[in-house]
Write a protein that holds these residues in place. Structure first.
Motif, short mmCIF file in Angstrom:
data_model
loop_
_atom_site.label_atom_id
_atom_site.label_comp_id
_atom_site.label_asym_id
_atom_site.label_seq_id
_atom_site.Cartn_x
_atom_site.Cartn_y
_atom_site.Cartn_z
N THR A 1 4.15 15.44 -4.24
CA THR A 1 5.15 15.06 -3.24
C THR A 1 5.85 13.79 -3.69
OG1 THR A 1 3.62 13.72 -1.93
CG2 THR A 1 3.79 16.05 -1.36
N LYS A 2 7.07 13.60 -3.18
CA LYS A 2 7.82 12.38 -3.49
C LYS A 2 7.45 11.29 -2.50
CE LYS A 2 11.84 14.20 -5.77
NZ LYS A 2 13.30 14.10 -5.88
N THR A 3 7.44 10.06 -2.98
CA THR A 3 7.17 8.91 -2.14
C THR A 3 8.49 8.37 -1.60
OG1 THR A 3 5.23 8.35 -3.46
CG2 THR A 3 6.13 6.61 -2.09
N THR A 4 8.54 8.11 -0.31
CA THR A 4 9.74 7.53 0.31
C THR A 4 9.40 6.13 0.82
OG1 THR A 4 9.25 8.36 2.54
CG2 THR A 4 10.47 9.84 1.06
N SER A 5 10.42 5.42 1.27
CA SER A 5 10.19 4.05 1.76
C SER A 5 9.27 4.03 2.98
CB SER A 5 11.51 3.38 2.09
OG SER A 5 12.19 4.09 3.11
N SER A 6 9.21 5.13 3.73
CA SER A 6 8.31 5.16 4.90
C SER A 6 6.85 5.32 4.49
CB SER A 6 8.71 6.29 5.86
OG SER A 6 8.52 7.54 5.24
N ASP A 7 6.59 5.55 3.20
CA ASP A 7 5.23 5.67 2.69
C ASP A 7 4.70 4.37 2.10
OD1 ASP A 7 5.21 8.45 3.24
OD2 ASP A 7 6.22 8.86 1.35
N ILE A 8 5.45 3.29 2.23
CA ILE A 8 5.08 2.00 1.64
C ILE A 8 4.82 1.00 2.77
CG2 ILE A 8 5.80 0.12 0.12
CD1 ILE A 8 7.62 2.20 -1.28
N TYR A 9 3.65 0.38 2.73
CA TYR A 9 3.24 -0.55 3.78
C TYR A 9 2.88 -1.90 3.18
CZ TYR A 9 2.63 3.81 6.34
OH TYR A 9 2.82 5.03 6.92
N ASP A 10 3.16 -2.96 3.92
CA ASP A 10 2.67 -4.30 3.55
C ASP A 10 1.21 -4.38 3.99
OD1 ASP A 10 5.77 -5.50 4.73
OD2 ASP A 10 5.17 -5.38 2.63
N PHE A 11 0.40 -5.16 3.27
CA PHE A 11 -0.97 -5.33 3.73
C PHE A 11 -1.46 -6.73 3.43
CE2 PHE A 11 -1.83 -4.20 -0.66
CZ PHE A 11 -2.92 -4.97 -0.99
N LYS A 12 -2.48 -7.14 4.21
CA LYS A 12 -3.17 -8.41 4.02
C LYS A 12 -4.66 -8.12 4.03
CE LYS A 12 -0.30 -10.82 7.16
NZ LYS A 12 -0.24 -11.75 8.26
N TRP B 1 0.88 -1.15 0.00
CA TRP B 1 0.00 0.00 0.00
C TRP B 1 0.92 1.21 0.00
CZ3 TRP B 1 -4.50 0.63 3.99
CH2 TRP B 1 -5.17 1.83 3.76
N VAL B 2 0.86 2.00 -1.06
CA VAL B 2 1.72 3.17 -1.20
C VAL B 2 0.88 4.41 -0.95
CG1 VAL B 2 3.26 4.44 -2.73
CG2 VAL B 2 3.11 1.94 -2.91
N VAL B 3 1.28 5.18 0.07
CA VAL B 3 0.57 6.41 0.42
C VAL B 3 1.30 7.56 -0.24
CG1 VAL B 3 -0.13 7.91 2.32
CG2 VAL B 3 -0.16 5.42 2.61
N PHE B 4 0.58 8.31 -1.07
CA PHE B 4 1.21 9.46 -1.71
C PHE B 4 0.19 10.55 -1.98
CE2 PHE B 4 -0.28 6.82 -5.15
CZ PHE B 4 -0.78 7.71 -6.08
N TYR B 5 0.69 11.73 -2.13
CA TYR B 5 -0.14 12.89 -2.44
C TYR B 5 0.45 13.56 -3.67
CZ TYR B 5 -1.94 12.14 2.23
OH TYR B 5 -2.50 11.57 3.34
#
Length: 71
Positions: free
Chosen positions: A12-23, A5-9
């Motif tokens: 803005t630039k996406t960083t590794s802290s904006d990427i989450y694993d999900f189930k 799950w990639v959180v972005f706006y």
């Protein structure tokens, strides 16, 4: 995408802290363990279609609505 799950706006630039694993679990909300863990966010799907993804955060109840980008 790929269980990420990639959180972005926009703008803005996406960083590794904006990427989450999900189930995705197919449990009812009442049967989910809602004990908060610092690295775990739990959501339930309220609606999923080609026009909208609507999620509710468990246990707070905040609702997130996502609409696909128009091409």
């Amino acid at each position: 995408m790929n269980n990420k799950w990639v959180v972005f706006y926009r703008g803005t630039k996406t960083t590794s802290s904006d990427i989450y694993d999900f189930k995705i679990k197919r449990d009812y909300i009442k049967t989910l363990n809602t004990e908060h863990k610092s690295d775990t966010l739990k959501y339930s799907i309220l609606e999923y279609s080609d026009r909208l993804l609507s999620l509710i955060h468990i246990p707070r109840g905040n609702i997130l609505n996502y609409k696909p980008l128009k091409k």
